[in-house]
Every structure is written in structure tokens, then in C-alpha cells.
Design a protein around this motif. Structure first.
Motif, PDB file in Angstrom:
ATOM      1  N   LYS A  15       0.835  -1.205   0.000  1.00  0.00           N
ATOM      2  CA  LYS A  15       0.000   0.000   0.000  1.00  0.00           C
ATOM      3  C   LYS A  15       0.867   1.251   0.000  1.00  0.00           C
ATOM      4  CE  LYS A  15      -3.439   2.375   2.894  1.00  0.00           C
ATOM      5  NZ  LYS A  15      -4.267   2.284   4.134  1.00  0.00           N
ATOM      6  N   ASP A  16       2.026   1.160   0.640  1.00  0.00           N
ATOM      7  CA  ASP A  16       2.929   2.293   0.823  1.00  0.00           C
ATOM      8  C   ASP A  16       3.986   2.301  -0.294  1.00  0.00           C
ATOM      9  OD1 ASP A  16       4.675   4.246   1.637  1.00  0.00           O
ATOM     10  OD2 ASP A  16       5.181   3.316   3.558  1.00  0.00           O
ATOM     11  N   GLN A  17       3.814   3.187  -1.252  1.00  0.00           N
ATOM     12  CA  GLN A  17       4.711   3.210  -2.395  1.00  0.00           C
ATOM     13  C   GLN A  17       6.104   3.764  -2.057  1.00  0.00           C
ATOM     14  OE1 GLN A  17       2.710   4.282  -6.242  1.00  0.00           O
ATOM     15  NE2 GLN A  17       0.941   4.695  -4.910  1.00  0.00           N
ATOM     16  N   SER A  18       6.254   4.336  -0.860  1.00  0.00           N
ATOM     17  CA  SER A  18       7.564   4.872  -0.482  1.00  0.00           C
ATOM     18  C   SER A  18       8.596   3.769  -0.256  1.00  0.00           C
ATOM     19  CB  SER A  18       7.444   5.732   0.787  1.00  0.00           C
ATOM     20  OG  SER A  18       7.166   4.932   1.932  1.00  0.00           O
ATOM     21  N   VAL A  19       8.145   2.508  -0.097  1.00  0.00           N
ATOM     22  CA  VAL A  19       9.087   1.406   0.130  1.00  0.00           C
ATOM     23  C   VAL A  19       9.560   0.775  -1.187  1.00  0.00           C
ATOM     24  CG1 VAL A  19       8.093   0.867   2.384  1.00  0.00           C
ATOM     25  CG2 VAL A  19       7.264  -0.351   0.362  1.00  0.00           C
ATOM     26  N   PRO A  41     -10.441  -2.327  -3.762  1.00  0.00           N
ATOM     27  CA  PRO A  41     -10.464  -3.400  -4.763  1.00  0.00           C
ATOM     28  C   PRO A  41      -9.986  -2.978  -6.147  1.00  0.00           C
ATOM     29  CG  PRO A  41     -12.470  -3.443  -3.441  1.00  0.00           C
ATOM     30  CD  PRO A  41     -11.758  -2.188  -3.083  1.00  0.00           C
ATOM     31  N   THR A  42     -10.068  -1.683  -6.468  1.00  0.00           N
ATOM     32  CA  THR A  42      -9.614  -1.268  -7.792  1.00  0.00           C
ATOM     33  C   THR A  42      -8.118  -1.505  -7.984  1.00  0.00           C
ATOM     34  OG1 THR A  42      -9.179   1.035  -7.120  1.00  0.00           O
ATOM     35  CG2 THR A  42     -11.402   0.510  -7.892  1.00  0.00           C
ATOM     36  N   THR A  43      -7.377  -1.686  -6.885  1.00  0.00           N
ATOM     37  CA  THR A  43      -5.934  -1.907  -7.013  1.00  0.00           C
ATOM     38  C   THR A  43      -5.587  -3.366  -7.263  1.00  0.00           C
ATOM     39  OG1 THR A  43      -5.548  -2.206  -4.621  1.00  0.00           O
ATOM     40  CG2 THR A  43      -5.447   0.047  -5.481  1.00  0.00           C
ATOM     41  N   TRP A  44      -6.571  -4.261  -7.183  1.00  0.00           N
ATOM     42  CA  TRP A  44      -6.262  -5.661  -7.503  1.00  0.00           C
ATOM     43  C   TRP A  44      -7.200  -6.260  -8.545  1.00  0.00           C
ATOM     44  CZ3 TRP A  44      -8.388  -5.162  -2.335  1.00  0.00           C
ATOM     45  CH2 TRP A  44      -9.626  -5.790  -2.147  1.00  0.00           C
ATOM     46  N   PHE A  45      -8.362  -5.650  -8.778  1.00  0.00           N
ATOM     47  CA  PHE A  45      -9.263  -6.162  -9.807  1.00  0.00           C
ATOM     48  C   PHE A  45      -8.721  -5.799 -11.187  1.00  0.00           C
ATOM     49  CE2 PHE A  45     -13.126  -6.304  -6.833  1.00  0.00           C
ATOM     50  CZ  PHE A  45     -13.039  -7.688  -6.733  1.00  0.00           C
ATOM     51  N   ASN A  46      -8.004  -6.742 -11.783  1.00  0.00           N
ATOM     52  CA  ASN A  46      -7.418  -6.556 -13.110  1.00  0.00           C
ATOM     53  C   ASN A  46      -7.661  -7.850 -13.884  1.00  0.00           C
ATOM     54  OD1 ASN A  46      -5.666  -6.642 -15.321  1.00  0.00           O
ATOM     55  ND2 ASN A  46      -4.148  -5.354 -14.327  1.00  0.00           N
ATOM     56  N   PRO A  47      -8.467  -7.796 -14.928  1.00  0.00           N
ATOM     57  CA  PRO A  47      -8.794  -9.037 -15.649  1.00  0.00           C
ATOM     58  C   PRO A  47      -7.569  -9.843 -16.082  1.00  0.00           C
ATOM     59  CG  PRO A  47     -10.178  -7.237 -16.413  1.00  0.00           C
ATOM     60  CD  PRO A  47      -9.157  -6.624 -15.495  1.00  0.00           C
ATOM     61  N   GLY A  48      -6.473  -9.165 -16.341  1.00  0.00           N
ATOM     62  CA  GLY A  48      -5.260  -9.869 -16.746  1.00  0.00           C
ATOM     63  C   GLY A  48      -4.635 -10.689 -15.632  1.00  0.00           C
ATOM     64  N   ASN A  49      -4.968 -10.365 -14.378  1.00  0.00           N
ATOM     65  CA  ASN A  49      -4.384 -11.069 -13.235  1.00  0.00           C
ATOM     66  C   ASN A  49      -5.330 -12.085 -12.594  1.00  0.00           C
ATOM     67  OD1 ASN A  49      -1.822  -9.932 -13.234  1.00  0.00           O
ATOM     68  ND2 ASN A  49      -2.480  -8.149 -12.048  1.00  0.00           N
ATOM     69  N   ALA A  50      -6.577 -12.105 -12.996  1.00  0.00           N
ATOM     70  CA  ALA A  50      -7.544 -13.012 -12.372  1.00  0.00           C
ATOM     71  C   ALA A  50      -7.088 -14.466 -12.515  1.00  0.00           C
ATOM     72  CB  ALA A  50      -8.908 -12.831 -13.011  1.00  0.00           C
ATOM     73  N   GLY A  51      -7.002 -15.151 -11.372  1.00  0.00           N
ATOM     74  CA  GLY A  51      -6.628 -16.562 -11.365  1.00  0.00           C
ATOM     75  C   GLY A  51      -5.225 -16.856 -11.856  1.00  0.00           C
ATOM     76  N   SER A  52      -4.339 -15.870 -11.775  1.00  0.00           N
ATOM     77  CA  SER A  52      -3.020 -16.041 -12.398  1.00  0.00           C
ATOM     78  C   SER A  52      -1.893 -16.316 -11.411  1.00  0.00           C
ATOM     79  CB  SER A  52      -2.663 -14.803 -13.223  1.00  0.00           C
ATOM     80  OG  SER A  52      -2.487 -13.666 -12.396  1.00  0.00           O
ATOM     81  N   PHE A  53      -2.202 -16.404 -10.106  1.00  0.00           N
ATOM     82  CA  PHE A  53      -1.155 -16.619  -9.107  1.00  0.00           C
ATOM     83  C   PHE A  53      -1.284 -18.014  -8.488  1.00  0.00           C
ATOM     84  CE2 PHE A  53      -1.135 -12.049  -9.458  1.00  0.00           C
ATOM     85  CZ  PHE A  53       0.215 -11.750  -9.388  1.00  0.00           C
ATOM     86  N   SER A  54      -0.144 -18.679  -8.357  1.00  0.00           N
ATOM     87  CA  SER A  54      -0.105 -19.996  -7.720  1.00  0.00           C
ATOM     88  C   SER A  54      -0.138 -19.891  -6.203  1.00  0.00           C
ATOM     89  CB  SER A  54       1.171 -20.744  -8.126  1.00  0.00           C
ATOM     90  OG  SER A  54       1.257 -20.881  -9.523  1.00  0.00           O
ATOM     91  N   ALA A  55       0.355 -18.776  -5.678  1.00  0.00           N
ATOM     92  CA  ALA A  55       0.415 -18.598  -4.228  1.00  0.00           C
ATOM     93  C   ALA A  55       0.495 -17.115  -3.905  1.00  0.00           C
ATOM     94  CB  ALA A  55       1.612 -19.331  -3.630  1.00  0.00           C
ATOM     95  N   ILE A  56      -0.008 -16.781  -2.725  1.00  0.00           N
ATOM     96  CA  ILE A  56       0.086 -15.439  -2.162  1.00  0.00           C
ATOM     97  C   ILE A  56       0.553 -15.594  -0.722  1.00  0.00           C
ATOM     98  CG2 ILE A  56      -1.198 -13.358  -1.517  1.00  0.00           C
ATOM     99  CD1 ILE A  56      -3.199 -14.025  -3.743  1.00  0.00           C
ATOM    100  N   PHE A  57       1.478 -14.747  -0.284  1.00  0.00           N
ATOM    101  CA  PHE A  57       1.863 -14.803   1.126  1.00  0.00           C
ATOM    102  C   PHE A  57       1.903 -13.406   1.721  1.00  0.00           C
ATOM    103  CE2 PHE A  57       5.946 -14.616  -1.123  1.00  0.00           C
ATOM    104  CZ  PHE A  57       6.725 -13.752  -0.353  1.00  0.00           C
ATOM    105  N   CYS A  58       1.682 -13.359   3.036  1.00  0.00           N
ATOM    106  CA  CYS A  58       1.660 -12.106   3.783  1.00  0.00           C
ATOM    107  C   CYS A  58       2.255 -12.378   5.162  1.00  0.00           C
ATOM    108  CB  CYS A  58       0.224 -11.599   3.914  1.00  0.00           C
ATOM    109  SG  CYS A  58       0.089  -9.990   4.712  1.00  0.00           S
ATOM    110  N   ILE A  59       3.262 -11.598   5.535  1.00  0.00           N
ATOM    111  CA  ILE A  59       4.058 -11.893   6.730  1.00  0.00           C
ATOM    112  C   ILE A  59       3.950 -10.766   7.752  1.00  0.00           C
ATOM    113  CG2 ILE A  59       6.425 -12.275   7.568  1.00  0.00           C
ATOM    114  CD1 ILE A  59       7.017 -13.469   4.768  1.00  0.00           C
ATOM    115  N   ASN A  60       3.601 -11.135   8.982  1.00  0.00           N
ATOM    116  CA  ASN A  60       3.659 -10.215  10.125  1.00  0.00           C
ATOM    117  C   ASN A  60       2.948  -8.896   9.869  1.00  0.00           C
ATOM    118  OD1 ASN A  60       4.905 -11.742  12.075  1.00  0.00           O
ATOM    119  ND2 ASN A  60       6.979 -11.093  11.535  1.00  0.00           N
TER     120      ASN A  60
END
Length: 217
Positions: free
Chosen positions: A71-75, A102-121
Motif C-alpha cells: 500500500k505504501d509506495q515509499s518502500v 479493490p480497484t488496485t487488484w481487480f485486473n482481468p489480466g491477473n484473475a486466477g493467475s497466481f499460484s500462491a500469495i503470502f503475507c508476513i507479520n
């Protein structure tokens, strides 16, 4: 060598976050080696922060292409610099992804295109309300066999699993920030249910943390 624990500071580029990341990256790598697909695919990290984790994991999976986001583009500059420093050519440039938008992830080109997602701490310093967005995002982006891995300390059915986790929760709560504190696995399961996901595995990790693995029902 054991680095002394720095003062609590959730900023992604802080000494505390670097210290915590250094402690958990090896156990997490072990889980990913077991769970990530052996075939080529795409892997998304939510809330990549400094990029320390994605840049540590990526060299171990040359057949996978890793996608940092935050979310933070400064990183973003820090993430990209780490990728250059480590010669990681299987890491894409970071993208802006806000779990409350949701507008930042709803992209028809990316729908169902990831094998895994991870989120840490993230959940000990983020409101539980983002769990709904995280599960909706994962449901949209994961392929049929994909999974979401959430790592961190949690309560289980309202209970602290260890005294140290209770103390950590109290330390976070004492900072006076309403959303800081250990969240409950039950609340993540409720959010997952709304979006066609369920908790597949709850893996005990060192330092009283969990790896929670969600997949499609």
C-alpha cells in the motif's frame, strides 16, 4: 550471532522489523519449500514492506516469478534496490496494492493467475477489517489450486496460546493504537468463508507464531 531486540517499531524499514524478519525467514522458507508448486508460476507477496522476505525467498525458487506489492509506495525503491543487490532476476517491480481498495487488484489480466500469495507479520499492527479485503483479493487472484499463506502471532478461539504472546499483545495494546494487537484465527476463517476460501492448515512455527494456509473449498 543474536542481534539485540530493537524497540518495537512497525515501520517496514525499521530496525525492529529487520530484526523480526531475520528471525523468521528460515522457518518460513522451509514451509514455502514444502508448499510452493514445482512447476513455473507466479507468487504474490502482500504488504512486502522493505522487500527483505521476497528477496530472501526468490533465489530458492528459480522456476517461480515473484511479485512484491504494498500500500505504501515509499518502500518501492528499497524493494527494487534489494533485488539489484541480490541479483534477483525473478522478482518483478513492486506494485501498489491496497487491501481496502479493490480497484488496485481487480485486473482481468491477473484473475486466477497466481499460484500462491503470502503475507508476513501484518495483522498484529493492522486492523482485522483488512482480512475481508485480503480474502477477496486472494479469491480473485489465485488459480484453482493456489493458496494464501498468512504468517504471524495469533490468538486461537479467543485464547492466547502462550504467555509470551499475551505479553506481546499487551505491549502492542499499550502503544495506544486501536488496531495494534494479536488478532484471532477465527476472524480470518470467517472472512475466508465469505469469499469461498477455508483454512486448510494451521502450522505451528518458532517463536509462538503460525503459518495459516487458506485455499479454495
Amino acid at each position: 550471532m543474536n542481534q539485540q531486540k530493537p524497540p518495537l517499531d512497525p515501520h517496514p524499514l525499521s530496525e525492529y522489523v529487520a530484526w523480526a524478519g531475520g528471525r523468521n525467514r528460515e522457518p518460513l522458507l522451509g514451509v514455502l519449500k514444502e508448499k510452493l508448486p514445482k512447476d513455473p508460476g507466479r507468487v504474490l507477496e502482500l504488504a512486502s514492506g522493505s522487500g527483505m522476505h521476497i528477496n530472501y525467498f526468490a533465489p530458492h525458487f528459480e522456476h517461480l516469478h515473484f511479485h512484491p506489492s504494498d500500500k505504501d509506495q515509499s518502500v518501492f525503491d528499497n524493494i527494487k534496490q534489494l533485488s539489484v543487490d541480490h541479483s534477483n532476476d525473478n522478482i518483478a517491480d513492486p506494485v501498489h496494492l491496497d487491501l481496502t481498495d479493490p480497484t488496485t487488484w481487480f485486473n482481468p489480466g491477473n484473475a486466477g493467475s497466481f499460484s500462491a500469495i503470502f503475507c508476513i507479520n501484518i495483522f498484529q499492527v493492522a486492523p482485522i477489517s483488512i482480512a475481508d479485503g485480503m480474502m477477496e483479493c486472494a479469491s480473485y487472484l489465485l488459480d484453482d489450486n493456489g493458496f494464501l499463506l498468512i504468517y504471524g502471532p495469533f490468538r486461537v478461539e479467543g485464547q492466547f496460546t502462550t504467555d509470551s504472546n499475551k505479553e506481546f499483545h499487551e505491549t502492542l495494546s499499550s502503544a495506544g493504537v486501536s488496531e495494534w494487537g494479536l488478532k484471532d484465527v477465527a476472524d480470518l476463517k470467517k472472512a475466508a468463508e465469505k469469499h469461498g476460501l477455508e483454512l486448510k492448515e494451521q502450522i505451528d512455527m518458532p517463536s509462538n507464531n503460525f503459518s495459516l494456509i487458506f485455499g479454495r473449498k
